[in-house]
Design a protein around this motif. Structure first.
Motif, PDB file in Angstrom:
ATOM      1  N   GLU A  96      22.718 -13.162  12.983  1.00 39.87           N
ATOM      2  CA  GLU A  96      23.236 -14.557  13.255  1.00 39.87           C
ATOM      3  C   GLU A  96      23.642 -15.487  11.862  1.00 39.87           C
ATOM      4  OE1 GLU A  96      22.685 -18.703  15.800  1.00 39.87           O
ATOM      5  OE2 GLU A  96      21.139 -16.978  16.163  1.00 39.87           O
ATOM      6  N   GLU A  97      22.770 -15.049  10.970  1.00 45.08           N
ATOM      7  CA  GLU A  97      23.414 -15.749   9.779  1.00 45.08           C
ATOM      8  C   GLU A  97      24.655 -15.009   8.943  1.00 45.08           C
ATOM      9  OE1 GLU A  97      20.841 -16.102   6.236  1.00 45.08           O
ATOM     10  OE2 GLU A  97      19.196 -16.169   7.518  1.00 45.08           O
ATOM     11  N   ILE A  98      25.060 -14.091   9.303  1.00 45.67           N
ATOM     12  CA  ILE A  98      26.106 -13.180   8.970  1.00 45.67           C
ATOM     13  C   ILE A  98      27.420 -13.816   9.910  1.00 45.67           C
ATOM     14  CG2 ILE A  98      27.675 -11.049   8.857  1.00 45.67           C
ATOM     15  CD1 ILE A  98      24.667  -9.648   7.868  1.00 45.67           C
ATOM     16  N   ALA A  99      26.936 -13.948  11.258  1.00 40.80           N
ATOM     17  CA  ALA A  99      27.855 -14.247  12.166  1.00 40.80           C
ATOM     18  C   ALA A  99      28.367 -15.773  11.643  1.00 40.80           C
ATOM     19  CB  ALA A  99      27.347 -14.178  13.645  1.00 40.80           C
ATOM     20  N   ILE A 100      27.403 -16.493  11.474  1.00 41.56           N
ATOM     21  CA  ILE A 100      27.600 -17.878  11.099  1.00 41.56           C
ATOM     22  C   ILE A 100      28.702 -17.941   9.641  1.00 41.56           C
ATOM     23  CG2 ILE A 100      26.955 -20.080  10.213  1.00 41.56           C
ATOM     24  CD1 ILE A 100      24.308 -19.515  11.909  1.00 41.56           C
ATOM     25  N   LYS A 101      28.558 -17.190   8.906  1.00 39.19           N
ATOM     26  CA  LYS A 101      29.413 -16.935   7.751  1.00 39.19           C
ATOM     27  C   LYS A 101      30.703 -16.423   8.033  1.00 39.19           C
ATOM     28  CE  LYS A 101      25.763 -16.285   4.355  1.00 39.19           C
ATOM     29  NZ  LYS A 101      25.071 -15.401   3.485  1.00 39.19           N
ATOM     30  N   ILE A 102      31.046 -15.555   8.934  1.00 35.85           N
ATOM     31  CA  ILE A 102      32.183 -14.992   9.161  1.00 35.85           C
ATOM     32  C   ILE A 102      33.000 -15.882   9.958  1.00 35.85           C
ATOM     33  CG2 ILE A 102      33.325 -13.126  10.978  1.00 35.85           C
ATOM     34  CD1 ILE A 102      30.757 -11.381  10.267  1.00 35.85           C
ATOM     35  N   MET A 103      32.325 -16.653  10.768  1.00 35.04           N
ATOM     36  CA  MET A 103      33.147 -17.486  11.712  1.00 35.04           C
ATOM     37  C   MET A 103      33.220 -18.917  11.246  1.00 35.04           C
ATOM     38  SD  MET A 103      34.302 -15.359  14.063  1.00 35.04           S
ATOM     39  CE  MET A 103      35.009 -16.550  14.807  1.00 35.04           C
ATOM     40  N   GLU A 104      32.827 -19.509  10.013  1.00 33.38           N
ATOM     41  CA  GLU A 104      32.710 -20.924   9.573  1.00 33.38           C
ATOM     42  C   GLU A 104      34.194 -21.132   9.394  1.00 33.38           C
ATOM     43  OE1 GLU A 104      31.677 -24.553   8.191  1.00 33.38           O
ATOM     44  OE2 GLU A 104      30.432 -22.725   8.609  1.00 33.38           O
ATOM     45  N   GLY A 105      35.253 -20.502   8.865  1.00 32.34           N
ATOM     46  CA  GLY A 105      36.609 -21.094   8.656  1.00 32.34           C
ATOM     47  C   GLY A 105      37.536 -21.251   9.936  1.00 32.34           C
ATOM     48  N   PHE A 106      36.971 -20.885  11.083  1.00 30.75           N
ATOM     49  CA  PHE A 106      37.919 -20.798  12.162  1.00 30.75           C
ATOM     50  C   PHE A 106      37.788 -22.193  13.149  1.00 30.75           C
ATOM     51  CE2 PHE A 106      37.041 -16.313  11.149  1.00 30.75           C
ATOM     52  CZ  PHE A 106      38.450 -15.818  11.335  1.00 30.75           C
ATOM     53  N   GLY A 107      36.836 -22.904  12.733  1.00 29.55           N
ATOM     54  CA  GLY A 107      36.593 -24.273  13.526  1.00 29.55           C
ATOM     55  C   GLY A 107      37.834 -25.007  13.479  1.00 29.55           C
ATOM     56  N   GLY A 108      37.868 -26.029  14.313  1.00 32.70           N
ATOM     57  CA  GLY A 108      39.143 -27.090  14.245  1.00 32.70           C
ATOM     58  C   GLY A 108      40.554 -26.258  14.232  1.00 32.70           C
ATOM     59  N   GLY A 109      40.602 -25.327  14.786  1.00 34.69           N
ATOM     60  CA  GLY A 109      41.831 -24.602  15.119  1.00 34.69           C
ATOM     61  C   GLY A 109      42.150 -23.906  13.612  1.00 34.69           C
TER      62      GLY A 109
END
Length: 160
Positions: free
Chosen positions: A56-69
């Motif tokens: 999950e920590e890796i997943a959080i890092k991978i997806m961080e920049g995709f929020g807010g479109g």
């Protein structure tokens, strides 16, 4: 067993893992993660970390920049981007350049995008939020719907 049947078997196993649990479990997981402060993309993606075998920590890092479109640019909705990433991961056969597999993934992505578009009259953060800027805790339902779309697509694979 050919490559396509191996891939289908892998997706079937992952779908069975999802369906053995409460069918709404992924919505709950995604919603709870979003309420804890995960971005929309992180919340959806992290709801499926067990099936993907990703920390999950890796997943959080991978997806961080995709929020807010996409980093707040209000392009493709972050929740939908999270759903696309899960679909890509679960349907990929691990072979670079496999055109049949890519066609399957693109078809599933288009299906997910269309389901989301029907629900929210668009797939961009800008359209989904009716021109308003993205703000924390504004997209809980979109996060849950994106997780449901992934679950539905995986379930359809199992039924076919």
């Amino acid at each position: 067993m050919n490559d396509e049947s191996v891939r289908d078997y892998k997706v079937d196993l992952q779908t069975k893992m999802i369906n053995k649990k409460d069918p709404c479990r992924k919505l709950k997981l995604a919603g709870e993660a979003y309420e804890k402060g995960y971005t929309c993309s992180q919340a959806v993606f992290c709801a499926f970390v067990d099936e993907m075998g990703i920390d999950e920590e890796i997943a959080i890092k991978i997806m961080e920049g995709f929020g807010g479109g996409m980093g707040g640019l209000q392009e493709v909705c972050g929740a939908l981007s999270g759903a696309f990433a899960v679909i890509s991961y679960l349907y990929h056969d691990g072979k670079t350049g496999a055109r049949d597999n890519r066609a399957l993934i693109y078809r599933k992505i288009r299906e997910a995008g269309e389901k989301f578009r029907i629900e929210y009259n668009g797939i961009t953060c800008y359209d989904v939020l009716h021109g308003e800027k993205p703000k924390a805790f504004k997209c809980g339902m979109k996060v849950k719907d994106a997780a449901m779309i992934v679950t539905e697509i995986l379930k359809q694979s199992m039924e076919n």
